[in-house]
Motif scaffolding. Structure first.
Motif, PDB file in Angstrom:
ATOM      1  N   MET A  94       0.851  -1.166   0.000  1.00 39.85           N
ATOM      2  CA  MET A  94       0.000   0.000   0.000  1.00 39.85           C
ATOM      3  C   MET A  94       0.899   1.231   0.000  1.00 39.85           C
ATOM      4  O   MET A  94       1.830   1.323   0.770  1.00 39.85           O
ATOM      5  N   ILE A  95       0.599   2.175  -0.886  1.00 36.72           N
ATOM      6  CA  ILE A  95       1.354   3.416  -0.919  1.00 36.72           C
ATOM      7  C   ILE A  95       0.651   4.447  -0.042  1.00 36.72           C
ATOM      8  O   ILE A  95      -0.495   4.268   0.352  1.00 36.72           O
ATOM      9  N   PHE A  96       1.345   5.537   0.267  1.00 35.69           N
ATOM     10  CA  PHE A  96       0.817   6.526   1.200  1.00 35.69           C
ATOM     11  C   PHE A  96      -0.472   7.177   0.715  1.00 35.69           C
ATOM     12  O   PHE A  96      -1.350   7.480   1.508  1.00 35.69           O
ATOM     13  N   ARG A  97      -0.615   7.381  -0.571  1.00 36.73           N
ATOM     14  CA  ARG A  97      -1.851   7.981  -1.090  1.00 36.73           C
ATOM     15  C   ARG A  97      -3.034   7.043  -0.811  1.00 36.73           C
ATOM     16  O   ARG A  97      -4.110   7.476  -0.407  1.00 36.73           O
ATOM     17  N   GLU A  98      -2.840   5.736  -1.023  1.00 40.50           N
ATOM     18  CA  GLU A  98      -3.885   4.751  -0.713  1.00 40.50           C
ATOM     19  C   GLU A  98      -4.171   4.717   0.787  1.00 40.50           C
ATOM     20  O   GLU A  98      -5.319   4.606   1.201  1.00 40.50           O
ATOM     21  N   LEU A  99      -3.110   4.809   1.567  1.00 37.88           N
ATOM     22  CA  LEU A  99      -3.239   4.797   3.021  1.00 37.88           C
ATOM     23  C   LEU A  99      -4.149   5.923   3.496  1.00 37.88           C
ATOM     24  O   LEU A  99      -5.075   5.707   4.272  1.00 37.88           O
ATOM     25  N   GLN A 100      -3.890   7.126   3.017  1.00 35.85           N
ATOM     26  CA  GLN A 100      -4.690   8.276   3.431  1.00 35.85           C
ATOM     27  C   GLN A 100      -6.148   8.097   3.002  1.00 35.85           C
ATOM     28  O   GLN A 100      -7.073   8.353   3.779  1.00 35.85           O
ATOM     29  N   ALA A 101      -6.370   7.594   1.795  1.00 37.03           N
ATOM     30  CA  ALA A 101      -7.738   7.362   1.308  1.00 37.03           C
ATOM     31  C   ALA A 101      -8.427   6.287   2.147  1.00 37.03           C
ATOM     32  O   ALA A 101      -9.607   6.444   2.511  1.00 37.03           O
ATOM     33  N   ASN A 102      -7.719   5.221   2.468  1.00 35.17           N
ATOM     34  CA  ASN A 102      -8.300   4.146   3.289  1.00 35.17           C
ATOM     35  C   ASN A 102      -8.666   4.656   4.677  1.00 35.17           C
ATOM     36  O   ASN A 102      -9.732   4.336   5.195  1.00 35.17           O
ATOM     37  N   LEU A 103      -7.775   5.429   5.272  1.00 33.22           N
ATOM     38  CA  LEU A 103      -8.077   5.998   6.591  1.00 33.22           C
ATOM     39  C   LEU A 103      -9.313   6.886   6.521  1.00 33.22           C
ATOM     40  O   LEU A 103     -10.180   6.838   7.398  1.00 33.22           O
ATOM     41  N   GLN A 104      -9.381   7.688   5.481  1.00 29.37           N
ATOM     42  CA  GLN A 104     -10.519   8.603   5.338  1.00 29.37           C
ATOM     43  C   GLN A 104     -11.817   7.820   5.185  1.00 29.37           C
ATOM     44  O   GLN A 104     -12.848   8.201   5.736  1.00 29.37           O
ATOM     45  N   ASN A 105     -11.775   6.692   4.445  1.00 31.98           N
ATOM     46  CA  ASN A 105     -12.973   5.869   4.271  1.00 31.98           C
ATOM     47  C   ASN A 105     -13.377   5.179   5.567  1.00 31.98           C
ATOM     48  O   ASN A 105     -14.560   4.999   5.832  1.00 31.98           O
ATOM     49  N   LEU A 106     -12.385   4.769   6.366  1.00 30.85           N
ATOM     50  CA  LEU A 106     -12.665   4.070   7.621  1.00 30.85           C
ATOM     51  C   LEU A 106     -13.124   5.020   8.723  1.00 30.85           C
ATOM     52  O   LEU A 106     -13.807   4.617   9.657  1.00 30.85           O
ATOM     53  N   ILE A 107     -12.713   6.287   8.622  1.00 30.77           N
ATOM     54  CA  ILE A 107     -13.073   7.295   9.635  1.00 30.77           C
ATOM     55  C   ILE A 107     -13.687   8.491   8.904  1.00 30.77           C
ATOM     56  O   ILE A 107     -13.081   9.552   8.803  1.00 30.77           O
ATOM     57  N   PRO A 108     -14.897   8.337   8.376  1.00 29.78           N
ATOM     58  CA  PRO A 108     -15.472   9.395   7.533  1.00 29.78           C
ATOM     59  C   PRO A 108     -15.827  10.685   8.281  1.00 29.78           C
ATOM     60  O   PRO A 108     -15.904  11.741   7.666  1.00 29.78           O
ATOM     61  N   ASP A 109     -16.001  10.599   9.604  1.00 29.69           N
ATOM     62  CA  ASP A 109     -16.396  11.797  10.340  1.00 29.69           C
ATOM     63  C   ASP A 109     -15.216  12.675  10.741  1.00 29.69           C
ATOM     64  O   ASP A 109     -15.393  13.678  11.411  1.00 29.69           O
ATOM     65  N   ARG A 110     -14.015  12.305  10.303  1.00 27.23           N
ATOM     66  CA  ARG A 110     -12.821  13.078  10.649  1.00 27.23           C
ATOM     67  C   ARG A 110     -11.943  13.235   9.410  1.00 27.23           C
ATOM     68  O   ARG A 110     -11.691  12.276   8.700  1.00 27.23           O
ATOM     69  N   LYS A 111     -11.480  14.437   9.156  1.00 27.99           N
ATOM     70  CA  LYS A 111     -10.576  14.684   8.031  1.00 27.99           C
ATOM     71  C   LYS A 111      -9.178  14.231   8.433  1.00 27.99           C
ATOM     72  O   LYS A 111      -8.593  14.740   9.385  1.00 27.99           O
TER      73      LYS A 111
END
Length: 153
Positions: free
Chosen positions: A1-18
């Motif tokens: 997983m690259i960092f861009r995917e990581l940030q997107a995955n985190l955002q999807n898993l925690i949608p109520d927080r940027k």
């Protein structure tokens, strides 16, 4: 997983927080500039970095569907894909459920820095390192690990 995917995955898993790159940098004890450089270079996230982020955010970012025995099809007649060697080594580490980089590196007889170079910087393995992988993970298809899955023509 690259960092861009990581940030997107985190955002999807925690949608109520940027989730920003600064947030990721703080958790990993890195500078924002370092994270930005790794995003730009499409660097792979190490297993230990994934663990830190998972613990901090209370989520599961990466569960490998791969079994320990990795034996995809390949064709010796076409160009090998050495560009993703580090990603395949990371998949092996996760599939083997060895989430501690120090333990994995020790199994291979290398330093954690060398493991990081192999995974993130796509450095190629030495013969001794390949032998250590084959010894410790005898069911893994070494051709796949080194050359990647190849399409049949």
């Amino acid at each position: 997983m690259i960092f861009r995917e990581l940030q997107a995955n985190l955002q999807n898993l925690i949608p109520d927080r940027k989730i920003s790159q600064t947030d990721i940098a703080n958790v990993l004890n890195m500078t924002r500039a370092n994270i930005s450089l790794r995003v730009k270079n499409k660097s792979e996230v190490t297993v230990s970095e994934l663990q830190k982020l998972e613990r901090h955010f209370g989520v599961s970012l990466y569960k490998s569907p791969l079994p320990i025995t990795l034996t995809p099809k390949y064709n010796l007649g076409i160009q090998y894909d050495m560009d993703n060697w580090g990603k395949r080594l990371l998949k092996l580490q996760v599939a083997a459920n060895i989430l501690d980089d120090k333990v994995f590196a020790r199994m291979l007889g290398i330093s954690v820095k060398r493991l990081d170079d192999l995974v993130r910087k796509n450095k190629y393995p030495t013969g001794q390192e390949i032998l250590a992988i084959k010894t410790n993970f005898s069911d893994t298809n070494i051709d796949w690990l080194l050359f990647g899955e190849q399409e049949s023509f």
